[in-house]
Design a protein around this motif. Structure first.
Motif, PDB file in Angstrom:
ATOM      1  N   MET A 125       0.853  -0.981  -0.033  1.00 50.63           N
ATOM      2  CA  MET A 125       0.157  -0.003   0.147  1.00 50.63           C
ATOM      3  C   MET A 125       0.812   1.196  -0.040  1.00 50.63           C
ATOM      4  SD  MET A 125      -2.999   1.155   2.738  1.00 50.63           S
ATOM      5  CE  MET A 125      -4.116   0.012   2.306  1.00 50.63           C
ATOM      6  N   LEU A 126       0.391   2.169  -0.845  1.00 49.90           N
ATOM      7  CA  LEU A 126       1.348   3.478  -0.820  1.00 49.90           C
ATOM      8  C   LEU A 126       1.052   4.332   0.242  1.00 49.90           C
ATOM      9  CD1 LEU A 126       0.644   4.377  -4.755  1.00 49.90           C
ATOM     10  CD2 LEU A 126       2.822   3.505  -3.634  1.00 49.90           C
ATOM     11  N   PRO A 127       1.996   4.931   0.687  1.00 53.43           N
ATOM     12  CA  PRO A 127       2.003   5.952   1.996  1.00 53.43           C
ATOM     13  C   PRO A 127       0.941   7.173   1.556  1.00 53.43           C
ATOM     14  CG  PRO A 127       4.155   6.120   1.106  1.00 53.43           C
ATOM     15  CD  PRO A 127       3.601   5.125   0.312  1.00 53.43           C
ATOM     16  N   GLU A 128       0.440   7.424   2.741  1.00 60.53           N
ATOM     17  CA  GLU A 128      -0.589   8.399   2.493  1.00 60.53           C
ATOM     18  C   GLU A 128       0.168   9.911   2.331  1.00 60.53           C
ATOM     19  OE1 GLU A 128      -3.415   9.105   5.625  1.00 60.53           O
ATOM     20  OE2 GLU A 128      -4.312   7.087   5.388  1.00 60.53           O
ATOM     21  N   LYS A 129      -0.457  10.777   1.418  1.00 56.05           N
ATOM     22  CA  LYS A 129       0.565  11.912   0.945  1.00 56.05           C
ATOM     23  C   LYS A 129      -0.386  12.951   1.716  1.00 56.05           C
ATOM     24  CE  LYS A 129       1.338  10.077  -3.793  1.00 56.05           C
ATOM     25  NZ  LYS A 129       1.157  10.426  -5.280  1.00 56.05           N
ATOM     26  N   SER A 130       0.487  14.220   2.089  1.00 58.70           N
ATOM     27  CA  SER A 130      -0.133  15.214   2.669  1.00 58.70           C
ATOM     28  C   SER A 130      -0.922  16.177   1.531  1.00 58.70           C
ATOM     29  CB  SER A 130       1.215  15.933   2.910  1.00 58.70           C
ATOM     30  OG  SER A 130       1.810  16.698   1.864  1.00 58.70           O
TER      31      SER A 130
END
Length: 270
Positions: free
Chosen positions: A1-6
């Motif tokens: 899973m891709l990390p959450e972006k700001s």
């Protein structure tokens, strides 16, 4: 899973790699939306918004309705895509359901990707059916951002992309609050109606394929017509063998209290 972006990362990537419609690209400041529930959505900073616009006026039952999500999952597991020339159970079922709520005897649906494409096909339908090329539309109107739909529109955003398609003739609106003919509701003579017939005569009724109107004007001002406007448009269209088209992209599916705005006046478009 891709990390959450700001929030900043989401906005920056959108600005750098995508275009935003109807916007000066260098001045766009979009909301970095990440979720929604019911009548609310929220951004990447956790700020919650009450969605009065239903996004693009299409989330009638709110964000993330569990029945909609479940239906999407079930269909994705079964079949994600079928070509336009194929028949599927859900295509026929949805067409039948739409026929049950459509005005009058309208009973067939052409499925398109959005409002503009629907109106592009309506232009082709009325011209092919009648053999005529002119279409009457209104100055305070919006029918989409593609070439034909934008020409149909009276919205001033059409001006930079003109000349557009040929054969579009515009008339004044039934705008009682700021009457283009200078009357008040108390002194009104319905020039907004007789004016349409006069323009048809000037253009040659034998050349006019359709009168193309929004059920209730949306983007250009939420203009609700007088109660006799739509019935009179039906009469004028029938008088000259002209088709009557109601663009219900914004006003349809219950948004005026009826399934379609024209139902408020007992009118069946073509």
């Amino acid at each position: 899973m891709l990390p959450e972006k700001s929030a900043e990362e989401i906005v920056q990537e959108n600005l750098e790699y995508t275009f935003f419609s109807w916007s000066v690209q260098a001045e766009v400041n979009p909301i970095p939306v990440v979720g929604g529930k019911g009548s609310y959505f929220w951004d990447a900073n956790g700020k919650r918004y009450l969605d009065f616009a239903s996004q693009l006026i299409n989330l009638n039952i709110g964000h993330q309705h569990p029945k909609v999500i479940q239906a999407i999952k079930e269909q994705a597991d079964k079949l994600c895509y079928a070509a336009p020339g194929m028949a599927t159970d859900v295509r026929g079922e949805l067409g039948k359901l739409l026929a049950e709520i459509a005005p009058g005897d309208l009973c067939k649906t052409f499925f398109a990707l959005g409002g503009a494409e629907a109106n592009e096909n309506a232009i082709k339908f009325v011209r092919l059916y009648t053999g005529r090329h002119k279409i009457i539309t209104r100055y305070r109107s919006y029918h989409g951002a593609t070439a034909g739909a934008m020409t149909l529109s009276g919205d001033p955003r059409r001006l930079p992309v003109e000349p557009g398609i040929p054969g579009i003739v515009r008339v004044q609106d039934p705008y009682c609050y700021r009457c283009p003919f200078g009357w008040t509701p108390e002194t009104c003579h319905r020039e907004c109606i007789t004016h349409v017939e006069q323009v048809i005569k000037f253009e040659g009724p034998e050349n006019v394929a359709a009168i193309f109107l929004e059920g209730v004007t949306g983007t250009s001002g939420l203009i609700i017509p007088p109660d006799d406007y739509w019935p009179r448009m039906r009469e004028i269209a029938d008088k000259y063998g002209i088709l009557l088209v109601s663009d219900e992209v914004m006003s349809g599916f219950g948004r005026t209290g009826e399934w379609f705005a024209v139902n408020n006046w007992g009118v069946v478009p073509d």
